[in-house]
Design a protein around this motif. Structure first.
Motif, PDB file in Angstrom:
ATOM      1  N   GLU A 376       5.587  42.374 -33.626  1.00 14.29           N
ATOM      2  CA  GLU A 376       4.413  42.277 -34.486  1.00 14.29           C
ATOM      3  C   GLU A 376       4.552  43.229 -35.666  1.00 14.29           C
ATOM      4  OE1 GLU A 376       1.945  40.266 -34.365  1.00 14.29           O
ATOM      5  OE2 GLU A 376       1.726  39.560 -32.302  1.00 14.29           O
ATOM      6  N   CYS A 377       3.949  42.824 -36.784  1.00 12.89           N
ATOM      7  CA  CYS A 377       3.810  43.690 -37.954  1.00 12.89           C
ATOM      8  C   CYS A 377       2.346  43.571 -38.362  1.00 12.89           C
ATOM      9  CB  CYS A 377       4.738  43.240 -39.079  1.00 12.89           C
ATOM     10  SG  CYS A 377       4.735  44.311 -40.529  1.00 12.89           S
ATOM     11  N   LYS A 378       1.520  44.424 -37.781  1.00 10.13           N
ATOM     12  CA  LYS A 378       0.076  44.280 -37.890  1.00 10.13           C
ATOM     13  C   LYS A 378      -0.459  44.819 -39.219  1.00 10.13           C
ATOM     14  CE  LYS A 378      -1.034  42.688 -33.703  1.00 10.13           C
ATOM     15  NZ  LYS A 378      -1.699  41.380 -33.502  1.00 10.13           N
ATOM     16  N   LEU A 379      -1.484  44.132 -39.691  1.00  9.39           N
ATOM     17  CA  LEU A 379      -2.238  44.583 -40.852  1.00  9.39           C
ATOM     18  C   LEU A 379      -3.584  45.103 -40.390  1.00  9.39           C
ATOM     19  CD1 LEU A 379      -1.499  41.668 -43.345  1.00  9.39           C
ATOM     20  CD2 LEU A 379      -0.383  43.890 -43.200  1.00  9.39           C
ATOM     21  N   ASP A 380      -4.299  45.821 -41.264  1.00 13.04           N
ATOM     22  CA  ASP A 380      -5.641  46.261 -40.940  1.00 13.04           C
ATOM     23  C   ASP A 380      -6.615  45.742 -41.990  1.00 13.04           C
ATOM     24  OD1 ASP A 380      -5.559  47.999 -43.181  1.00 13.04           O
ATOM     25  OD2 ASP A 380      -4.760  49.640 -41.983  1.00 13.04           O
ATOM     26  N   TRP A 381      -7.865  46.153 -41.869  1.00 11.56           N
ATOM     27  CA  TRP A 381      -8.915  45.630 -42.745  1.00 11.56           C
ATOM     28  C   TRP A 381      -8.648  45.957 -44.210  1.00 11.56           C
ATOM     29  CZ3 TRP A 381     -12.161  42.063 -43.356  1.00 11.56           C
ATOM     30  CH2 TRP A 381     -13.242  42.166 -44.226  1.00 11.56           C
ATOM     31  N   ARG A 560      12.070  41.801 -15.627  1.00 16.68           N
ATOM     32  CA  ARG A 560      13.302  40.997 -15.647  1.00 16.68           C
ATOM     33  C   ARG A 560      14.272  41.477 -16.728  1.00 16.68           C
ATOM     34  NH1 ARG A 560      10.817  36.575 -15.341  1.00 16.68           N
ATOM     35  NH2 ARG A 560      10.697  36.051 -17.545  1.00 16.68           N
ATOM     36  N   VAL A 561      13.761  41.727 -17.923  1.00 19.30           N
ATOM     37  CA  VAL A 561      14.665  42.158 -18.994  1.00 19.30           C
ATOM     38  C   VAL A 561      14.981  43.640 -18.896  1.00 19.30           C
ATOM     39  CG1 VAL A 561      13.905  40.289 -20.524  1.00 19.30           C
ATOM     40  CG2 VAL A 561      12.818  42.541 -20.690  1.00 19.30           C
ATOM     41  N   ALA A 562      14.040  44.417 -18.352  1.00 17.28           N
ATOM     42  CA  ALA A 562      14.252  45.864 -18.287  1.00 17.28           C
ATOM     43  C   ALA A 562      15.387  46.229 -17.345  1.00 17.28           C
ATOM     44  CB  ALA A 562      12.959  46.558 -17.855  1.00 17.28           C
ATOM     45  N   GLU A 563      15.492  45.547 -16.231  1.00 23.17           N
ATOM     46  CA  GLU A 563      16.521  45.931 -15.260  1.00 23.17           C
ATOM     47  C   GLU A 563      17.916  45.561 -15.731  1.00 23.17           C
ATOM     48  OE1 GLU A 563      15.696  44.048 -11.566  1.00 23.17           O
ATOM     49  OE2 GLU A 563      15.815  41.999 -12.341  1.00 23.17           O
ATOM     50  N   ARG A 564      18.037  44.712 -16.744  1.00 18.59           N
ATOM     51  CA  ARG A 564      19.362  44.330 -17.250  1.00 18.59           C
ATOM     52  C   ARG A 564      19.827  45.204 -18.409  1.00 18.59           C
ATOM     53  NH1 ARG A 564      17.372  38.662 -16.721  1.00 18.59           N
ATOM     54  NH2 ARG A 564      16.930  38.653 -18.953  1.00 18.59           N
ATOM     55  N   ALA A 565      18.951  46.076 -18.912  1.00 20.32           N
ATOM     56  CA  ALA A 565      19.245  46.824 -20.143  1.00 20.32           C
ATOM     57  C   ALA A 565      19.731  48.239 -19.847  1.00 20.32           C
ATOM     58  CB  ALA A 565      17.997  46.880 -21.015  1.00 20.32           C
ATOM     59  N   ASP A 566      20.398  48.809 -20.841  1.00 21.16           N
ATOM     60  CA  ASP A 566      20.740  50.229 -20.764  1.00 21.16           C
ATOM     61  C   ASP A 566      19.504  51.098 -21.033  1.00 21.16           C
ATOM     62  OD1 ASP A 566      23.470  49.637 -20.376  1.00 21.16           O
ATOM     63  OD2 ASP A 566      23.777  49.466 -22.544  1.00 21.16           O
ATOM     64  N   VAL A 567      18.701  50.661 -21.974  1.00 23.49           N
ATOM     65  CA  VAL A 567      17.487  51.381 -22.362  1.00 23.49           C
ATOM     66  C   VAL A 567      16.387  50.369 -22.632  1.00 23.49           C
ATOM     67  CG1 VAL A 567      16.410  52.826 -24.151  1.00 23.49           C
ATOM     68  CG2 VAL A 567      18.695  53.382 -23.331  1.00 23.49           C
ATOM     69  N   VAL A 568      15.176  50.718 -22.228  1.00 22.74           N
ATOM     70  CA  VAL A 568      14.015  49.872 -22.516  1.00 22.74           C
ATOM     71  C   VAL A 568      13.158  50.577 -23.562  1.00 22.74           C
ATOM     72  CG1 VAL A 568      12.045  48.625 -21.570  1.00 22.74           C
ATOM     73  CG2 VAL A 568      14.020  49.125 -20.117  1.00 22.74           C
ATOM     74  N   VAL A 569      12.749  49.847 -24.573  1.00 28.20           N
ATOM     75  CA  VAL A 569      11.804  50.360 -25.570  1.00 28.20           C
ATOM     76  C   VAL A 569      10.507  49.580 -25.402  1.00 28.20           C
ATOM     77  CG1 VAL A 569      11.289  50.694 -28.007  1.00 28.20           C
ATOM     78  CG2 VAL A 569      13.637  50.979 -27.170  1.00 28.20           C
ATOM     79  N   VAL A 570       9.480  50.261 -24.920  1.00 26.33           N
ATOM     80  CA  VAL A 570       8.160  49.646 -24.764  1.00 26.33           C
ATOM     81  C   VAL A 570       7.350  49.949 -26.025  1.00 26.33           C
ATOM     82  CG1 VAL A 570       6.047  49.559 -23.399  1.00 26.33           C
ATOM     83  CG2 VAL A 570       8.257  49.950 -22.267  1.00 26.33           C
ATOM     84  N   VAL A 571       6.984  48.907 -26.751  1.00 23.17           N
ATOM     85  CA  VAL A 571       6.213  49.072 -27.980  1.00 23.17           C
ATOM     86  C   VAL A 571       4.757  48.731 -27.663  1.00 23.17           C
ATOM     87  CG1 VAL A 571       6.065  48.555 -30.430  1.00 23.17           C
ATOM     88  CG2 VAL A 571       8.260  48.342 -29.256  1.00 23.17           C
ATOM     89  N   ALA A 572       3.925  49.761 -27.593  1.00 22.63           N
ATOM     90  CA  ALA A 572       2.527  49.605 -27.207  1.00 22.63           C
ATOM     91  C   ALA A 572       1.631  50.137 -28.316  1.00 22.63           C
ATOM     92  CB  ALA A 572       2.253  50.358 -25.907  1.00 22.63           C
ATOM     93  N   GLY A 573       0.340  49.833 -28.211  1.00 24.77           N
ATOM     94  CA  GLY A 573      -0.595  50.339 -29.211  1.00 24.77           C
ATOM     95  C   GLY A 573      -1.773  49.425 -29.401  1.00 24.77           C
ATOM     96  N   ASN A 574      -2.261  49.336 -30.621  1.00 27.68           N
ATOM     97  CA  ASN A 574      -3.498  48.607 -30.873  1.00 27.68           C
ATOM     98  C   ASN A 574      -3.311  47.544 -31.942  1.00 27.68           C
ATOM     99  OD1 ASN A 574      -3.411  50.504 -33.183  1.00 27.68           O
ATOM    100  ND2 ASN A 574      -5.488  49.772 -33.572  1.00 27.68           N
ATOM    101  N   ASP A 575      -4.212  46.594 -31.939  1.00 28.47           N
ATOM    102  CA  ASP A 575      -4.394  45.702 -33.080  1.00 28.47           C
ATOM    103  C   ASP A 575      -5.502  46.310 -33.923  1.00 28.47           C
ATOM    104  OD1 ASP A 575      -5.576  43.645 -34.769  1.00 28.47           O
ATOM    105  OD2 ASP A 575      -4.338  42.217 -33.676  1.00 28.47           O
ATOM    106  N   PRO A 576      -5.247  46.602 -35.203  1.00 29.22           N
ATOM    107  CA  PRO A 576      -6.237  47.330 -36.010  1.00 29.22           C
ATOM    108  C   PRO A 576      -7.565  46.618 -36.220  1.00 29.22           C
ATOM    109  CG  PRO A 576      -4.065  47.461 -37.017  1.00 29.22           C
ATOM    110  CD  PRO A 576      -3.971  46.431 -35.927  1.00 29.22           C
ATOM    111  N   HIS A 577      -7.662  45.352 -35.811  1.00 27.08           N
ATOM    112  CA  HIS A 577      -8.940  44.663 -35.948  1.00 27.08           C
ATOM    113  C   HIS A 577      -9.738  44.646 -34.650  1.00 27.08           C
ATOM    114  CE1 HIS A 577      -6.916  42.996 -39.561  1.00 27.08           C
ATOM    115  NE2 HIS A 577      -8.137  42.986 -40.041  1.00 27.08           N
TER     116      HIS A 577
END
Length: 944
Positions: A376-381, A560-577
């Motif tokens: 995602e590439c989120k925008l805000d108000w 499923r994808v995490a156990e196959r990887a060397d490193v997992v990047v979890v991208v978490a956060g909010n939707d600005p709206h």
């Protein structure tokens, strides 16, 4: 006979000073024309050749609301760069695009309503994304840089005219148009006013916008501080623009005035120069001003004063000198330089919060990137429309190759079964029906609210939907082709939005348990989804009972994808709206449950799990079992590429937190508690252990500090020290300079930022940083004297990489004025000048000026005034009060010496009377007052 050319009127003569030209123009305008100038949309005056004009163009982190434009990181992200030079360049790029767009579209104005300098006092404030920092010094430094970029560097003409938002003490969306911020004098002068003052005094501000809320019981739109403070800071004619609909709120919501004519006149006299009300329809404001004038509430001079300030901005913008305007014809729009700057700003805003060595990721690493914001590439108000976009997934593809990156969004895949046994179905849409914007992206401005697309229906197979849970029971639903379910004005549910958005978000829903299924409530309308013969819609009656059929849990895909990887990047956060934005405060610091489950699923499958938070505000996240954590605001068009370059080590992170990250909701004061001193708020006063402190941020490099030296010359403290890059990579360091009063006689900050510098250092490079700190930076507001005071004594000088990571320290002894007892015999005590309080709120003494103190509803108020000198003796105490209730006086917390009771309530809260009682006391004491009942205490006096 030769026809004579009419002489050029003085207001058109560029050789005259602006002030004289404005004088001439004002004399030529009729009263009706002057009144018409007071609305946001100022009409043309054809007989004088003056065009139409309007105040207001949103430009918080790029030109907003006017279509495609370069989108920079959110304001809180720009604050996280701690880089004033970068922010100045961002402001310059935004102002160039404003000029370029204005030349082609007269809807784009040059009076920009930006930046927001409200301090990020409380991290649950819904508009946290709009401010720069919780610290007034950092906020003013970043805001000054941005306004200088917006203004341009010509001595006479401005590229754009920035207006600061939102005057004053505005940090809550809950009841924002009716709530009052209780701000005692020390907090007012040391905290809330300071960010505005230092930015205005820097000379690149055209004006301010008052906030919706009240301060000390008085609406900001009739604040005496506009005159007493703001206009005293500069000789420039500052333009005060009201917030939208706020003038009408003075009567309709706040009930502060009985008539709109009174309210409009009071706001104009207080200093509001342009009224943003009723959209483009100026007739109501014009009519109110005209009636106020006819009723004697306004003079023509009052009207002229406001018009003069507006004209001053218009002249500075070059409107009356188009051939001399150095910025006329600016065409810089979406240039390669602006794109590169957007990426640089996004990279510099990333903060590395924790790193146990897993970062940077080595070349060839197999990466699983997961989470609701991974692609995602989120925008805000307050964003423009993206011309370019970059998501973390796309950035990691570029860094590591698509073959070495796996993706799982982690949403639940569901079908919704109706009571008939069929499922909700999303009709297919032909490619020609999907209006697409730049680079093939669906344009939400064109899709949301469309009624020409087919509504949802039902069929035996149905459509598998992505259920995206944003926390608090708020969810969005997305069709397989990426379109979000939305509700248009006709009430039908359609897959017609690229992203949630709009002033009222029409893409959010809530599943409510009902009997053996669920009802689906549309949050925007408050109505439930129902199934009709002509499609799925929202209605007041006959809600459909739906069965939730889960095809796959998000955690399963993540595991499923995490156990196959060397490193997992979890991208978490909010939707600005959603769940925290303008009009809506957050309710918790916690990461939404669904995202927390995804994070734990990834961690369980792969201990090398990196959490990348992309959000408009801080979270309270358990990080003890995570090897690395990063945070970035929504970083605009280059957000994903920037984050990926940080993760890969192509760029070393150097962002710093612009506000404290607390461990839990229990660390937070009430949202409406604006007393940062008494409430021990922000890094300045917080005595607990934060999750991450103000100014915190790590690097892939290491830096050493040394050679701290200080000296006082005149009114300036000179500080210098060295910073050395001891690593083998080039990286930025943000060196921070703080102080602490060692032996204060009043509560002072634990740490207070004096200055900072972001520097780029090559491997082994050593640099000396020098700062000149005015001694006024060590002052506090002394309520005993009603002004600032530098208290003499020792002050720690602290240098380091954050407010808690102190590398160097020394102590300087500053000369100042010694503490003295309050001489109360002549002056008495203004009620709001207390040293300590509990259960009290500051309210307006009158509608136009002054403060009083009253108990909070249902509480007793206790006020303490330290070290009051009663001289050789007093025999009487007098209190100036209104309302009804009781004042009890004691000294040093001892026995009650006087009880003063106002038995019969005064006709209005502004009808004051004086009560007196006999007392016998002398010497220096702490005066304690207890207030009970709906009483307003304005003043306490003593006599012998």
């Amino acid at each position: 006979m030769t026809e004579q050319t009419p002489p050029t009127p003085p207001f058109r003569d560029p050789h005259l000073p602006f002030a004289k030209r404005i004088d001439d123009l004002l004399e030529r305008l009729t009263l009706d024309e002057k009144i018409s100038f007071l609305h946001q949309y100022t009409p043309a005056v054809d007989r004088l050749g003056i065009g139409a004009w309007r105040t207001g163009q949103e430009a918080l982190h790029g030109v907003a609301w006017m279509g495609p434009a370069t989108v920079f990181p959110q304001a809180v992200g720009l604050g996280a760069t701690w880089n004033t030079d970068l922010v100045r360049r961002v402001g310059e790029a935004v102002s160039r695009e404003t000029r370029a767009m204005s030349a082609k579209d007269d809807r784009v104005g040059l009076n920009v309503w930006s930046p927001t300098v409200n301090l990020l006092r409380h991290p649950l404030w819904g508009r946290n994304e709009e401010g720069y920092s919780e610290d007034p010094k950092l906020t003013s430094a970043i805001a000054t840089a941005y306004t200088r970029g917006l203004r341009g560097d010509h001595p006479a003409y401005w590229r754009t005219a920035p207006v600061l938002k939102h005057w004053l003490a505005h940090n809550n969306e809950t009841d924002r148009a009716t709530s009052s911020s209780s701000v005692r004098p020390r907090v007012l002068h040391e905290y809330d006013l300071r960010a505005f003052r230092e930015t205005v005094e820097a000379g690149a501000v055209a004006g301010v916008m008052p906030a919706y809320n009240l301060v000390n019981g008085r609406p900001n739109h009739v604040s005496p501080y506009l005159r007493e403070q703001l206009r005293a800071w500069t000789d420039e004619e500052l333009l005060v623009c009201s917030d939208a609909a706020a003038p009408s709120n003075l009567v309709d919501l706040e009930h502060y005035f009985d008539t709109h004519e009174e309210a409009t006149a009071a706001a104009l006299i207080a200093g509001v120069d342009s009224f943003t009300d009723h959209g483009t329809d100026s007739s109501k404001i014009v009519g109110r001003v005209r009636k106020a004038y006819e009723q004697g509430l306004l003079s023509e001079a009052d009207i002229e004063t406001a018009v003069r300030r507006q004209l001053s901005v218009r002249f500075r913008l070059g409107e009356f000198d188009p051939r001399l305007d150095p910025y006329a014809g600016t065409q810089d729009f979406d240039t390669p330089a602006h794109r590169a700057l957007a990426q640089e700003a996004a990279e510099q805003s990333v903060v590395l919060l924790k790193n146990d060595g897993v970062l940077p990721l080595a070349p060839g690493t197999r990466v699983a990137v997961v989470g609701l914001l991974a692609d995602e590439c989120k925008l805000d108000w307050y964003s423009g429309t993206l011309i370019h976009r970059s998501t973390p997934l796309e950035g990691l593809y570029e860094q590591f190759g698509a073959e070495r990156v796996e993706f799982a969004e982690g949403v639940d895949r569901i079908r919704l079964k109706t009571s008939s046994g069929d499922f909700l179905h999303v009709p297919a849409v032909d490619a020609d029906d999907q209006v697409r914007g730049a680079e093939g992206a669906l344009d939400p401005a064109l899709l949301t609210g469309r009624t020409d697309l087919p509504p949802l229906t039902t069929d035996p197979a149905g459509t598998e939907l992505a259920l995206i849970d944003w926390g608090g029971g708020v969810l969005t639903l997305r069709a397989p082709d990426g379109r979000y379910l939305s509700v248009a004005d006709d009430g039908y549910v359609r897959a017609s939005a690229d992203q949630p958005g709009g002033w009222i978000v029409q893409e959010t829903f809530r599943l409510e348990p009902h009997e053996h299924g669920h009802l689906l409530r549309h949050i925007g309308t408050g109505r439930h989804v129902s199934v009709t013969a002509d499609g799925v819609k929202v209605a007041d009656g006959n809600p459909e009972i739906l069965q939730l059929i889960i095809a796959e849990r998000g955690e399963e895909a993540v595991h499923r994808v995490a156990e196959r990887a060397d490193v997992v990047v979890v991208v978490a956060g909010n939707d600005p709206h959603i769940n925290g934005r303008e009009t809506e405060d957050r309710t918790t610091l916690l990461l939404p449950d669904h995202q927390e489950r995804l994070l734990r699923a990834a961690r369980a499958a792969n201990p090398r799990t990196v959490l990348a938070l992309v959000s408009a505000y801080p979270y309270a996240v358990r990080t003890s079992d995570l090897p690395a954590v990063l945070w970035t605001s929504h970083g605009g068009q280059a957000a994903g590429a920037a984050l990926a370059r940080i993760l890969s080590g192509e760029v070393s992170p150097a962002g710093r937190l612009p506000q404290t990250w607390y461990e839990s909701d229990g660390d937070l004061p009430g949202l409406l508690d604006y007393d940062v001193i008494g409430g021990r708020q922000t890094y300045l006063y917080f005595e607990g252990t934060p999750l991450f402190p103000f100014g915190h941020g790590l690097s892939y490099a290491a830096f050493s500090y040394g050679d701290l030296a200080t000296r006082v010359e005149g009114d300036t403290l000179h500080v210098s020290f060295t910073v050395t890059n001891t690593a083998d990579i080039t990286a930025d360091e943000v060196a921070q300079l703080y102080t602490r009063a060692v032996e204060p006689t009043v509560p002072r900050p634990r740490r207070e930022l004096l200055a900072h510098s972001r520097v780029t250092l090559a491997p082994g490079e050593r640099r000396t940083l020098s700062f000149e700190v005015p001694l006024s930076a060590f002052e506090f507001w002394d309520v005993a004297r009603g002004g600032p005071r530098l208290e003499g004594g020792p002050y720690d000088i602290l240098v380091g990489a954050s407010s808690e990571d102190v590398r160097l320290r020394t102590t300087v002894l500053l000369d100042g004025e010694p503490h003295a007892a309050r001489a109360v015999l002549g002056r008495g005590l203004d009620a709001a000048d207390f040293d300590e309080q509990s259960g009290a709120a500051i309210v307006d003494r009158t509608r136009t000026a002054g403060d009083a103190v009253t108990p909070e509803p249902g509480r007793r108020a206790e006020l303490v005034y330290r070290d009051c000198d009663l001289g050789d003796g007093v025999t009487e105490v007098r209190v100036t009060v209104a309302g009804g209730g009781t004042v009890e006086l004691s000294l040093d917390g001892g026995a009650v010496l006087a009880v003063l009771e106002l038995k019969d309530a005064t006709p209005s809260p502004y009808d004051y009377t004086t009560l007196a009682a006999d007392i016998v006391a002398d010497g220096v004491h702490d005066v304690h007052l207890e207030l009970r009942g709906p009483l307003r205490l304005a003043h306490v006096g003593f006599s012998g």
